[in-house]
Design a protein around this motif. Structure first.
Motif, mmCIF file in Angstrom:
data_model
loop_
_atom_site.group_PDB
_atom_site.id
_atom_site.type_symbol
_atom_site.label_atom_id
_atom_site.label_comp_id
_atom_site.label_asym_id
_atom_site.label_seq_id
_atom_site.Cartn_x
_atom_site.Cartn_y
_atom_site.Cartn_z
ATOM 1 N N VAL A 52 5.919 -10.349 -14.383
ATOM 2 C CA VAL A 52 5.022 -10.513 -13.243
ATOM 3 C C VAL A 52 4.983 -9.217 -12.445
ATOM 4 O O VAL A 52 3.908 -8.733 -12.069
ATOM 5 N N LYS A 53 6.156 -8.635 -12.200
ATOM 6 C CA LYS A 53 6.236 -7.380 -11.448
ATOM 7 C C LYS A 53 5.494 -6.261 -12.191
ATOM 8 O O LYS A 53 4.840 -5.430 -11.579
ATOM 9 N N GLU A 54 5.613 -6.261 -13.506
ATOM 10 C CA GLU A 54 4.936 -5.251 -14.318
ATOM 11 C C GLU A 54 3.415 -5.364 -14.171
ATOM 12 O O GLU A 54 2.719 -4.358 -13.983
ATOM 13 N N VAL A 55 2.897 -6.580 -14.228
ATOM 14 C CA VAL A 55 1.459 -6.800 -14.050
ATOM 15 C C VAL A 55 1.039 -6.371 -12.643
ATOM 16 O O VAL A 55 -0.007 -5.730 -12.467
ATOM 17 N N GLN A 56 1.845 -6.700 -11.635
ATOM 18 C CA GLN A 56 1.526 -6.309 -10.264
ATOM 19 C C GLN A 56 1.490 -4.786 -10.112
ATOM 20 O O GLN A 56 0.611 -4.243 -9.429
ATOM 21 N N THR A 57 2.418 -4.095 -10.742
ATOM 22 C CA THR A 57 2.458 -2.627 -10.674
ATOM 23 C C THR A 57 1.234 -2.022 -11.350
ATOM 24 O O THR A 57 0.611 -1.098 -10.818
ATOM 25 N N GLN A 58 0.875 -2.553 -12.508
ATOM 26 C CA GLN A 58 -0.311 -2.060 -13.215
ATOM 27 C C GLN A 58 -1.569 -2.317 -12.388
ATOM 28 O O GLN A 58 -2.445 -1.449 -12.286
ATOM 29 N N ALA A 59 -1.637 -3.485 -11.795
ATOM 30 C CA ALA A 59 -2.796 -3.833 -10.964
ATOM 31 C C ALA A 59 -2.912 -2.882 -9.782
ATOM 32 O O ALA A 59 -4.002 -2.378 -9.483
ATOM 33 N N GLN A 60 -1.797 -2.640 -9.129
ATOM 34 C CA GLN A 60 -1.799 -1.735 -7.976
ATOM 35 C C GLN A 60 -2.231 -0.335 -8.384
ATOM 36 O O GLN A 60 -2.958 0.335 -7.655
ATOM 37 N N GLY A 61 -1.810 0.103 -9.556
ATOM 38 C CA GLY A 61 -2.198 1.418 -10.056
ATOM 39 C C GLY A 61 -3.700 1.541 -10.268
ATOM 40 O O GLY A 61 -4.279 2.608 -10.053
ATOM 41 N N GLU A 62 -4.334 0.467 -10.687
ATOM 42 C CA GLU A 62 -5.781 0.496 -10.910
ATOM 43 C C GLU A 62 -6.564 0.214 -9.619
ATOM 44 O O GLU A 62 -7.648 0.756 -9.416
ATOM 45 N N LYS A 95 -18.114 -4.379 -5.522
ATOM 46 C CA LYS A 95 -18.220 -5.342 -6.623
ATOM 47 C C LYS A 95 -17.218 -4.997 -7.725
ATOM 48 O O LYS A 95 -16.537 -5.866 -8.263
ATOM 49 N N GLY A 96 -17.110 -3.709 -8.038
ATOM 50 C CA GLY A 96 -16.152 -3.273 -9.052
ATOM 51 C C GLY A 96 -14.725 -3.606 -8.646
ATOM 52 O O GLY A 96 -13.914 -4.030 -9.475
ATOM 53 N N TYR A 97 -14.424 -3.418 -7.369
ATOM 54 C CA TYR A 97 -13.087 -3.743 -6.862
ATOM 55 C C TYR A 97 -12.813 -5.237 -7.006
ATOM 56 O O TYR A 97 -11.741 -5.630 -7.476
ATOM 57 N N GLN A 98 -13.772 -6.073 -6.611
ATOM 58 C CA GLN A 98 -13.598 -7.529 -6.707
ATOM 59 C C GLN A 98 -13.417 -7.971 -8.161
ATOM 60 O O GLN A 98 -12.569 -8.817 -8.458
ATOM 61 N N ASP A 99 -14.204 -7.392 -9.059
ATOM 62 C CA ASP A 99 -14.080 -7.732 -10.487
ATOM 63 C C ASP A 99 -12.709 -7.325 -11.030
ATOM 64 O O ASP A 99 -12.071 -8.074 -11.778
ATOM 65 N N THR A 100 -12.257 -6.133 -10.647
ATOM 66 C CA THR A 100 -10.949 -5.645 -11.102
ATOM 67 C C THR A 100 -9.823 -6.493 -10.525
ATOM 68 O O THR A 100 -8.875 -6.845 -11.232
ATOM 69 N N LEU A 101 -9.939 -6.848 -9.264
ATOM 70 C CA LEU A 101 -8.939 -7.704 -8.619
ATOM 71 C C LEU A 101 -8.850 -9.046 -9.334
ATOM 72 O O LEU A 101 -7.760 -9.531 -9.626
ATOM 73 N N ASN A 109 -1.762 -14.745 -13.245
ATOM 74 C CA ASN A 109 -1.692 -16.204 -13.356
ATOM 75 C C ASN A 109 -1.303 -16.646 -14.754
ATOM 76 O O ASN A 109 -0.568 -17.625 -14.914
ATOM 77 N N THR A 110 -1.776 -15.924 -15.766
ATOM 78 C CA THR A 110 -1.405 -16.256 -17.144
ATOM 79 C C THR A 110 0.106 -16.119 -17.335
ATOM 80 O O THR A 110 0.747 -16.987 -17.931
ATOM 81 N N VAL A 111 0.669 -15.044 -16.819
ATOM 82 C CA VAL A 111 2.120 -14.836 -16.924
ATOM 83 C C VAL A 111 2.858 -15.887 -16.090
ATOM 84 O O VAL A 111 3.855 -16.466 -16.542
ATOM 85 N N LEU A 112 2.366 -16.136 -14.887
ATOM 86 C CA LEU A 112 3.037 -17.089 -13.996
ATOM 87 C C LEU A 112 2.987 -18.530 -14.496
ATOM 88 O O LEU A 112 3.911 -19.304 -14.242
ATOM 89 N N ASP A 113 1.913 -18.890 -15.199
ATOM 90 C CA ASP A 113 1.770 -20.279 -15.655
ATOM 91 C C ASP A 113 2.942 -20.722 -16.528
ATOM 92 O O ASP A 113 3.490 -21.804 -16.337
ATOM 93 N N SER A 114 3.328 -19.894 -17.497
ATOM 94 C CA SER A 114 4.431 -20.290 -18.384
ATOM 95 C C SER A 114 5.759 -20.325 -17.619
ATOM 96 O O SER A 114 6.588 -21.209 -17.843
#
Length: 166
Positions: A52-62, A95-101, A109-114
């Motif tokens: 989850v932290k890894e996905v958050q870090t990647q998201a923040q980078g983008e 719009k690009g920001y919202q789509d990326t977010l 959510n996919t990672v968190l669901d399991s």
């Protein structure tokens, strides 16, 4: 005619009494204890939380560069100094920001669901072992005003963390 109406009234009442008596005869002991958990602490203790932290870090980078660009254009738009092109760029970037977010939220959510599914199973197991009928999220119960006080002996957080697979 009066007897028939009275008879029709008593039939449902009689059925209700019989059904009520049958339900009372089914007296089953049900746990009445309530517990609570700190879901944030449990989530962070889960062995897969690093994903989850890894996905958050990647998201923040983008997302961070997009946020920075948006701030610059937003200052122009709000200050009234934006050209038509600036306003168009701002709309496209927003719009690009919202789509990326949304993309990164979906990945998280996919990672968190399991993880959540595993945690819920462990919580249910621990609650059953300790004879609890209900387990609440400490933060949600407290912020909603649903719970004003709870004795610390009802906190299952440590027991759930210990029972989680390693």
């Amino acid at each position: 005619m009066g007897r028939m109406k009275r008879g029709l009234f008593f039939v449902p009442v009689l059925l209700g009494l019989l059904l009520g008596g049958w339900l009372l005869a089914q007296d089953k002991t049900v746990a009445t204890r309530i517990g609570y958990i700190d879901t944030d602490a449990i989530l962070q203790a889960h062995p897969s939380f690093s994903k989850v932290k890894e996905v958050q870090t990647q998201a923040q980078g983008e997302l961070k560069p997009l946020q920075d660009q948006l701030k610059g254009l937003e200052a122009k738009v709000q200050g009234g100094t934006a050209t038509a092109k600036d306003q168009q760029d701002y709309q496209a970037l927003a719009k690009g920001y919202q789509d990326t977010l949304k993309k990164w939220q979906d990945k998280q959510n996919t990672v968190l669901d399991s993880i959540t599914e595993q945690i819920n199973g462990v919580v249910a197991k621990v609650a059953q072992e300790q004879g609890l009928a209900l387990v609440m999220d400490k933060r949600v119960a407290g912020t909603s005003g649903l719970v004003v006080y709870a004795d610390s002996s009802l906190d299952l957080t440590d027991a759930v963390v210990k029972a989680m697979p390693k």
